[in-house]
Scaffold this active site. Structure first.
Site, PDB file in Angstrom:
ATOM      1  N   ASP A 167     -12.487 -34.567  29.819  1.00  0.00           N
ATOM      2  CA  ASP A 167     -12.849 -35.866  29.258  1.00  0.00           C
ATOM      3  C   ASP A 167     -13.357 -35.775  27.839  1.00  0.00           C
ATOM      4  OD1 ASP A 167     -15.172 -34.531  30.347  1.00  0.00           O
ATOM      5  OD2 ASP A 167     -16.285 -36.375  29.977  1.00  0.00           O
ATOM      6  N   THR A 204     -21.420 -35.795  30.071  1.00  0.00           N
ATOM      7  CA  THR A 204     -21.397 -34.400  30.493  1.00  0.00           C
ATOM      8  C   THR A 204     -21.377 -34.338  32.014  1.00  0.00           C
ATOM      9  OG1 THR A 204     -22.609 -32.305  30.489  1.00  0.00           O
ATOM     10  CG2 THR A 204     -23.928 -34.308  30.300  1.00  0.00           C
ATOM     11  N   GLY A 205     -20.617 -33.405  32.542  1.00  0.00           N
ATOM     12  CA  GLY A 205     -20.512 -33.283  33.994  1.00  0.00           C
ATOM     13  C   GLY A 205     -19.074 -33.052  34.419  1.00  0.00           C
ATOM     14  N   ASP A 206     -18.703 -33.621  35.551  1.00  0.00           N
ATOM     15  CA  ASP A 206     -17.363 -33.451  36.107  1.00  0.00           C
ATOM     16  C   ASP A 206     -16.397 -34.399  35.397  1.00  0.00           C
ATOM     17  OD1 ASP A 206     -15.101 -33.082  37.624  1.00  0.00           O
ATOM     18  OD2 ASP A 206     -16.166 -33.030  39.525  1.00  0.00           O
ATOM     19  N   GLY A 207     -15.775 -33.893  34.348  1.00  0.00           N
ATOM     20  CA  GLY A 207     -15.003 -34.726  33.439  1.00  0.00           C
ATOM     21  C   GLY A 207     -13.816 -35.423  34.058  1.00  0.00           C
ATOM     22  N   THR A 214     -21.072 -30.016  29.091  1.00  0.00           N
ATOM     23  CA  THR A 214     -20.716 -29.970  27.681  1.00  0.00           C
ATOM     24  C   THR A 214     -21.996 -29.925  26.856  1.00  0.00           C
ATOM     25  OG1 THR A 214     -20.828 -32.358  27.416  1.00  0.00           O
ATOM     26  CG2 THR A 214     -18.744 -31.467  28.162  1.00  0.00           C
ATOM     27  N   ARG A 230      -5.695 -27.182  30.974  1.00  0.00           N
ATOM     28  CA  ARG A 230      -6.375 -28.380  31.460  1.00  0.00           C
ATOM     29  C   ARG A 230      -7.083 -29.097  30.316  1.00  0.00           C
ATOM     30  NH1 ARG A 230     -12.230 -29.913  31.981  1.00  0.00           N
ATOM     31  NH2 ARG A 230     -12.303 -31.448  33.668  1.00  0.00           N
ATOM     32  N   VAL A 231      -6.963 -30.415  30.283  1.00  0.00           N
ATOM     33  CA  VAL A 231      -7.646 -31.248  29.297  1.00  0.00           C
ATOM     34  C   VAL A 231      -8.699 -32.071  30.026  1.00  0.00           C
ATOM     35  CG1 VAL A 231      -7.416 -33.084  27.582  1.00  0.00           C
ATOM     36  CG2 VAL A 231      -5.619 -31.350  27.815  1.00  0.00           C
TER      37      VAL A 231
END
Length: 395
Positions: free
Chosen positions: A266, A307-310, A235, A263-264
């Site tokens: 984080d 930020t990353g794998d939400g 992000t 898809r939603v």
């Protein structure tokens, strides 16, 4: 193995002085950038973009502006720059469409809006398809409690409300970039050529301050630039502390490359990908008196943007978990953020966070190969870094 715990030590605000204390910290995504094969020119482009975002937010803070406005200003620069997975440069979902997400949260109501209820601390929106700068939509809806009383909205109705408040809209083709389109096709095992998605028209009134970075808005550059982050999940985000002690966190993203439709992540889920809060310091009369003598506020506070794998940030309620560790376990900002990032790594979640406390301390831990990141303080010098073992330096 995750990077060393001291790879990104907490950045202290420096000596106490009579000067106003304000700080801005940003990230432009984390996870998949690789040093090997990257060029000095590529790295310089990202650092120049980060520096420009820092300067945009700094100008707001320097003039006594709100943390909320500074964070939005910084994020807007990255939303307009195709190097980052947000706005113009966002990744595609599995159907070849772009669905954006954004959020804003403040530790207390901004001084510019004293009538704002203290309980109304943020706004987030998901499934955005037409808003040119999603962070502007988050700010507009937060400041319109009568029109948007809920903390989280989605889709066309939220965008229509934003448009009625003057938030600028764009055709979906505006968000398209060739590099992300090719990644989308490659990720699905489809041929990258020919490039069939409609080429975007760059509006004539594009703000030059947010598109001049690396001259990426012209056709030639769109054909030749290559991102450092491959198939990104990250992000962009900013956390700001203003002179009144308010902390604001703003985050914006295109989500995971080839995510499922609808898809939603984080980024719009309060407490997971973002958080801002303050609370009264504990410790009894003696400690509170000592803190007051040292010039400390009676309140503690923190702002976080992840930020990353939400998906993992959601499962761990990562952002609010940092605040709870600080409040109830007495952990420092550095300890709390590092512990949360380590826990994410143990479960398979890759990424990082930026965090800022009310005293001006900054933490930027990560558990992956890199995170575009930067900090700026009252001296006005933007400090940036990319890879996990780099210290923040001036460009």
């Amino acid at each position: 193995m995750p990077p060393s715990k001291n790879a990104n030590p907490t950045l202290k605000p420096g000596k106490k002085s009579a000067e106003p204390n304000y700080v801005l910290v940003i990230h432009g995504g984390a996870g998949t950038m690789i040093r090997e094969g990257s060029t000095p020119e590529q790295r310089a482009r990202y650092r120049a973009a980060l520096s420009q975002a820092l300067k945009a937010g700094y100008e707001v803070l320097k003039s006594g502006g709100e943390a909320m406005d500074a964070a939005v200003a910084a994020v807007s620069v990255m939303e307009d720059c195709p190097l980052f997975n947000s706005g113009h440069g966002a990744v595609f979902n599995v159907a070849g469409k772009i669905e954006l997400e954004t959020s804003l949260m403040v530790s207390k109501p901004p001084a510019s809006h004293p009538a704002m209820p203290a309980s109304r601390r943020g706004s987030s929106i998901t499934l955005i398809t037409h808003t040119r700068n999603p962070s502007h939509l988050a700010r507009a809806l937060y400041l319109a409690p009568q029109l948007a009383p809920h903390p989280m909205l989605s889709g066309a109705a939220a965008e229509a409300t934003g448009a009625s408040l003057g938030v600028r809209q764009a055709d979906p083709s505006y968000f398209w970039t060739e590099a992300r389109w090719r990644e989308h096709r490659r990720g699905l095992g489809l041929p990258e050529d020919p490039v069939e998605y409609p080429r975007p028209e760059i509006p004539d009134d594009t703000n030059s301050e947010t598109t001049d970075v690396a001259s990426l808005s012209d056709d030639k550059e769109k054909e030749t630039w290559e991102p450092l982050d491959l198939m990104p999940t990250g992000t962009v985000g900013a956390v700001a502390l203003d002179i009144r002690g308010c902390i604001a966190a703003v985050t914006s993203t295109g989500g995971r490359t080839n995510k499922l439709v609808g898809r939603v992540g984080d980024t719009p889920v309060m407490g997971c990908g973002f958080w801002a809060e303050e609370w009264e310091r504990d410790g009894g009369f003696v400690k509170r008196t000592w803190d007051r003598l040292r010039g400390k506020s009676k309140y503690e506070g923190v702002g976080v943007s992840g930020t990353g794998d939400g998906d993992y940030y959601i499962r761990r309620a990562a952002a609010s978990n940092i605040a709870r560790r600080m409040q109830y376990l007495g952990e420092s900002l550095d300890e709390a953020t590092q512990n949360v990032i380590d826990d994410l790594f143990k479960e398979g979640g890759m990424g990082g966070v930026i965090a800022l406390d009310r005293d001006g301390n900054v933490a930027l831990p990560l558990n992956c190969s890199g995170m575009y990141r930067g900090v700026i303080r009252p001296d006005g010098v933007p400090l940036t870094a990319i890879f996990f073992d780099e210290q923040l330096t001036e460009l």
